[in-house]
Scaffold this motif. Structure first.
Motif, mmCIF file in Angstrom:
data_model
loop_
_atom_site.group_PDB
_atom_site.id
_atom_site.type_symbol
_atom_site.label_atom_id
_atom_site.label_comp_id
_atom_site.label_asym_id
_atom_site.label_seq_id
_atom_site.Cartn_x
_atom_site.Cartn_y
_atom_site.Cartn_z
ATOM 1 N N ALA A 15 0.889 -1.159 0.000
ATOM 2 C CA ALA A 15 0.000 0.000 0.000
ATOM 3 C C ALA A 15 0.927 1.209 0.000
ATOM 4 C CB ALA A 15 -0.891 0.000 1.232
ATOM 5 N N TYR A 133 -3.129 -2.829 16.023
ATOM 6 C CA TYR A 133 -4.177 -2.358 15.112
ATOM 7 C C TYR A 133 -5.583 -2.779 15.553
ATOM 8 C CZ TYR A 133 -0.592 -0.476 12.187
ATOM 9 O OH TYR A 133 0.456 0.292 11.730
ATOM 10 N N LYS A 173 4.523 -5.540 8.084
ATOM 11 C CA LYS A 173 3.090 -5.648 8.375
ATOM 12 C C LYS A 173 2.322 -6.241 7.190
ATOM 13 C CE LYS A 173 2.672 -1.224 9.083
ATOM 14 N NZ LYS A 173 2.399 0.156 9.522
ATOM 15 N N MET A 175 -1.627 -7.311 5.934
ATOM 16 C CA MET A 175 -3.064 -7.465 6.068
ATOM 17 C C MET A 175 -3.460 -8.658 5.207
ATOM 18 S SD MET A 175 -6.331 -5.495 4.565
ATOM 19 C CE MET A 175 -7.912 -6.327 4.773
ATOM 20 N N ASN A 177 -5.914 -10.331 3.262
ATOM 21 C CA ASN A 177 -7.123 -9.837 2.607
ATOM 22 C C ASN A 177 -7.944 -10.987 2.040
ATOM 23 O OD1 ASN A 177 -8.938 -7.964 1.565
ATOM 24 N ND2 ASN A 177 -7.781 -7.699 -0.347
ATOM 25 N N TYR A 218 -10.351 -1.195 8.072
ATOM 26 C CA TYR A 218 -9.065 -1.678 7.547
ATOM 27 C C TYR A 218 -8.499 -0.704 6.518
ATOM 28 C CZ TYR A 218 -8.529 -6.303 9.640
ATOM 29 O OH TYR A 218 -8.301 -7.328 10.526
ATOM 30 N N GLN A 219 -9.345 -0.221 5.631
ATOM 31 C CA GLN A 219 -8.869 0.729 4.626
ATOM 32 C C GLN A 219 -8.290 1.971 5.286
ATOM 33 O OE1 GLN A 219 -11.011 1.378 0.948
ATOM 34 N NE2 GLN A 219 -10.924 3.599 1.235
ATOM 35 N N VAL A 222 -4.868 1.056 7.026
ATOM 36 C CA VAL A 222 -3.795 0.872 6.038
ATOM 37 C C VAL A 222 -3.399 2.210 5.428
ATOM 38 C CG1 VAL A 222 -3.206 -0.177 3.816
ATOM 39 C CG2 VAL A 222 -4.389 -1.533 5.558
ATOM 40 N N SER A 226 0.441 3.178 6.537
ATOM 41 C CA SER A 226 1.438 2.634 5.616
ATOM 42 C C SER A 226 2.471 3.732 5.416
ATOM 43 C CB SER A 226 0.807 2.228 4.284
ATOM 44 O OG SER A 226 1.722 1.461 3.522
ATOM 45 N N TRP A 232 2.465 -1.123 4.777
ATOM 46 C CA TRP A 232 1.561 -2.268 4.814
ATOM 47 C C TRP A 232 1.663 -3.043 3.508
ATOM 48 C CZ3 TRP A 232 -1.207 -4.760 8.345
ATOM 49 C CH2 TRP A 232 -1.618 -4.101 9.510
ATOM 50 N N VAL A 234 -0.763 -5.725 1.523
ATOM 51 C CA VAL A 234 -2.114 -6.279 1.514
ATOM 52 C C VAL A 234 -2.067 -7.565 0.702
ATOM 53 C CG1 VAL A 234 -4.528 -5.844 0.933
ATOM 54 C CG2 VAL A 234 -3.085 -3.963 1.745
#
Length: 281
Positions: A15, A133, A173, A175, A177, A218-219, A222, A226, A232, A234
């Motif tokens: 990201a 988080y 990090k 995420m 998804n 989450y959006q 991030v 980031s 981040w 994803v």
């Protein structure tokens, strides 16, 4: 097809710090990174072996540490990722922390206290199954703290991660998804397979009913967190193999960036008497 380079995987999944980020446009299948599932498995196996060697070098050096953060919705595969990416890694120098609902002792302190307390020691690889988080994800969706307090936490977390980096802990990090449909399939699996039944929590269905709220949270997390010092990634997580292979590529790359070397204490065999040829009673 050839295994994608670490640089290519990073570029596909990062990201970009300081740029607009739309989670809804991110792929969850993983085919854009690893078109071939067999290729992904081969890549994972190779990287897992290298990660083990690099972990040993980090442990021998004893000056820095690596913190891997895994964040994602239920069934996205946090524990499965740990098992696969670090499948070749010996326990020495490894620390895994799963963050659950905070205890009364933890609630009596600031929200980062329990996180900082779990940061890996020098020479170790630490893995967080959930992390700081949670305090801008679950807490935001559930309204467990005032919105103004939550808003302040993004920059506090950025400063915390910058502090860790400046003091020898590299933070990576991820995420995980997972798509809405795939999550439904995996939740049903937990009720059908004996070895997964213990994982099922009816509360997971309540979180699922708030999917849009969680995706928005989450959006936001991030987008806000980031950074150049701690971006981040994803990671598409509908395919377990592709997910694990992508994360292994990036973890390996993070450790290679540390330019680890075997520590040389300067000892020479000729400096010691090994008593060769003699047996003492």
């Amino acid at each position: 097809m050839a295994i994608p380079s670490i640089a290519a995987v990073r570029k596909a999944l990062i990201a970009p710090p300081g740029k607009p980020f739309d989670l809804s446009k991110r792929d969850t299948s993983g085919r854009e990174v690893f078109t071939d599932k067999v290729e992904a498995g081969t890549s994972l196996k190779k990287d897992a072996a290298v990660i083990n060697e690099l972990k040993d070098m980090l442990y021998a050096e004893g000056k820095r540490s690596l913190l891997v953060i895994l964040q994602g919705m239920d069934t996205s595969g946090k524990s499965g990722t740990i098992k696969s990416v670090f499948s070749d890694t010996t326990p020495l120098g490894m620390e895994v922390k799963a963050f659950k609902a905070p205890s009364s002792e933890e609630l009596a302190r600031d929200y980062l206290w329990r996180v900082h307390n779990a940061v890996p020691r020098r020479g170790h690889v630490g893995i967080f199954d959930r992390s700081q988080y949670e305090d801008v994800l679950v807490v935001r969706v559930r309204g467990f703290a005032p919105l103004d307090e939550i808003e302040a936490r993004y920059e506090q977390i950025n400063a915390f991660e910058k502090h860790l980096g400046e003091n020898g802990t590299k933070v990576v990090k991820f995420m995980l998804n997972i798509g809405y449909e795939e999550q439904g399939v995996r939740l049903k699996e937990r009720l059908k397979e004996v070895h997964k039944l213990w994982k099922f929590n009816p509360g997971d269905l309540d979180d699922r009913s708030r999917w849009a709220e969680f995706m928005a949270a989450y959006q936001l997390a991030v987008s806000r967190c980031s950074t150049r010092h701690s971006p981040w990634y994803v990671v598409p997580s509908d395919s377990r193999t592709r997910r694990n292979a992508a994360i292994a590529r990036i973890v390996r790359g993070a450790m290679e960036d540390m330019e680890l070397k075997w520590r040389d204490p300067g000892l020479k065999p000729e400096s010691f008497d090994f008593g060769e040829g003699r047996i003492s009673s």
